[in-house]
Design a protein around this motif. Structure first.
Motif, mmCIF file in Angstrom:
data_model
loop_
_atom_site.group_PDB
_atom_site.id
_atom_site.type_symbol
_atom_site.label_atom_id
_atom_site.label_comp_id
_atom_site.label_asym_id
_atom_site.label_seq_id
_atom_site.Cartn_x
_atom_site.Cartn_y
_atom_site.Cartn_z
ATOM 1 N N LEU A 56 0.824 -1.215 0.000
ATOM 2 C CA LEU A 56 0.000 0.000 0.000
ATOM 3 C C LEU A 56 0.853 1.257 0.000
ATOM 4 O O LEU A 56 0.531 2.251 -0.663
ATOM 5 N N THR A 57 1.969 1.207 0.707
ATOM 6 C CA THR A 57 2.745 2.426 0.936
ATOM 7 C C THR A 57 3.385 2.976 -0.332
ATOM 8 O O THR A 57 3.702 4.159 -0.406
ATOM 9 N N LEU A 58 3.602 2.129 -1.326
ATOM 10 C CA LEU A 58 4.237 2.600 -2.556
ATOM 11 C C LEU A 58 3.344 3.574 -3.312
ATOM 12 O O LEU A 58 3.812 4.315 -4.177
ATOM 13 N N HIS A 59 2.069 3.575 -2.987
ATOM 14 C CA HIS A 59 1.111 4.424 -3.704
ATOM 15 C C HIS A 59 0.642 5.616 -2.871
ATOM 16 O O HIS A 59 -0.249 6.350 -3.295
ATOM 17 N N LEU A 60 1.229 5.796 -1.697
ATOM 18 C CA LEU A 60 0.777 6.870 -0.811
ATOM 19 C C LEU A 60 1.533 8.166 -1.083
ATOM 20 O O LEU A 60 2.725 8.129 -1.411
ATOM 21 N N GLN A 74 8.906 7.636 4.096
ATOM 22 C CA GLN A 74 9.678 7.839 2.877
ATOM 23 C C GLN A 74 10.899 8.695 3.207
ATOM 24 O O GLN A 74 10.787 9.704 3.903
ATOM 25 N N SER A 87 4.719 3.770 8.132
ATOM 26 C CA SER A 87 5.177 4.025 6.770
ATOM 27 C C SER A 87 6.013 5.300 6.743
ATOM 28 O O SER A 87 5.644 6.306 7.350
ATOM 29 N N LYS A 112 3.614 11.414 0.168
ATOM 30 C CA LYS A 112 4.686 11.420 1.161
ATOM 31 C C LYS A 112 4.222 11.872 2.530
ATOM 32 O O LYS A 112 4.741 11.441 3.557
ATOM 33 N N HIS A 169 11.210 3.715 0.280
ATOM 34 C CA HIS A 169 9.874 3.501 0.831
ATOM 35 C C HIS A 169 10.029 2.454 1.931
ATOM 36 O O HIS A 169 10.306 1.283 1.642
#
Length: 308
Positions: free
Chosen positions: A67-71, A109, A107, A73, A177
């Motif tokens: 999920l975090t790859l699409h959030l 970045q 999560s 920052k 990430h």
């Protein structure tokens, strides 16, 4: 995403959609977690402000994986569970996660070009330190002997593990990430001891009456301290955080054997600027031991290859 009042005013949702209620009063009824306590203790500007809570989960890592790859920052997403049934440890180990254990995945970045991005192994040290500081910075709790054990554990004294940290990372373009997983015993006396056991013991020995702590409080404080430590590191590099880290860690001056009980004897010096453990021995002088793949066996004073 809708507020509780919006859901009441417009109860019909489009087919196939699910309402994510952002301020449900039901949040106060969770037996293992108080949203009110969490919000009151969260002092970060971004980290941990979007919370996903599950009473039971395989692991909080699973809740955020992919999920975090699409959030964006600045979401500051955190997943918290009341109980995990497949908690993850380092090197593929399992982490027992009964009710009363604080369990979360955060999560984050980090730019590769930043100070922390260039020394990303430091992150696991900052997380463990943040948990220790979250407790020991509370007035009256400063004498609880919570410590950081290299590379990623939270200890009581030198022999009792209370928790650990697991960080996974994916690099896309110029950004790390990261998923920061952490679990530590707060109100559960089993399978080892917990922070509230230590408080009770301290009260009996010192004749004081420190109240017990709860998961929501310490998680929120840990996230807040982590954000502050990351900010300090990004501004000043390792030297900005190492004095606090050394104040809380277990290993200064410890004599160890490398790799086996018959291995080279060495003395722990500190961390190098990559977050690797520095040891000194007569044959090689000062050498660095990377955290990925190695572990510190406190019972035998060994730095050994992590068993999978």
């Amino acid at each position: 995403m809708v507020s509780c009042s919006e859901l009441q005013d417009a109860p019909s949702l489009p087919d196939g959609s699910l309402a994510l209620v952002t301020n449900s009063s039901e949040a106060q009824s969770w037996p293992q977690f108080s949203m009110e306590t969490y919000s009151k203790n969260l002092k970060s500007s971004m980290l941990g402000h979007t919370l996903l809570y599950a009473e039971v989960a395989t692991s909080t890592m699973d809740l955020l994986q992919g999920l975090t790859l699409h959030l964006p920052k600045d979401v500051g997403l955190i997943a918290i569970a009341g109980r995990q049934i497949q908690g993850r440890g380092r090197g593929g180990n399992a982490w027992l996660s009964p009710p009363g254990c604080a369990m979360f995945t955060l999560s984050l970045q980090v730019a590769l070009s930043s100070r922390l991005g260039q020394r990303i192994p430091f992150l696991q040290h900052l997380v463990a330190l943040a948990v220790v500081e979250a407790v020991r910075s509370l007035p009256g709790y400063q004498d609880l002997d919570l410590r950081v054990k290299w590379p990623n554990d939270i200890y009581y004294g030198s022999l009792m593990k209370l928790g650990g940290v697991l960080v996974t990372s994916t690099v896309i373009g110029s950004t790390f990430h990261l998923l920061i997983g952490c679990g530590f015993n707060v109100t559960n006396s089993n399978p080892t001891v917990c922070i509230n056991d230590l408080i009770q013991q301290h009260n009996a020995q010192q004749g004081c009456s420190l109240p017990p702590l709860c998961c929501a409080q310490i998680i929120a404080r840990s996230v807040s301290f982590l954000e502050a430590l990351i900010c300090s590191f990004q501004q000043g590099g390792p030297d900005a955080v190492l004095p606090t880290y050394y104040k809380r860690w277990l290993h200064s001056g410890t004599r160890v054997r490398l790799w086996s009980e018959d291995g080279v004897e060495a003395e722990v010096v500190g961390l190098d600027h990559n977050g690797f453990l520095q040891v000194h021995n007569k044959e090689q002088g000062v050498v660095s031991v990377e955290p990925d793949g190695n572990s510190f066996d406190m019972l035998k004073n060994l730095v050994v290859i992590k068993q999978r």
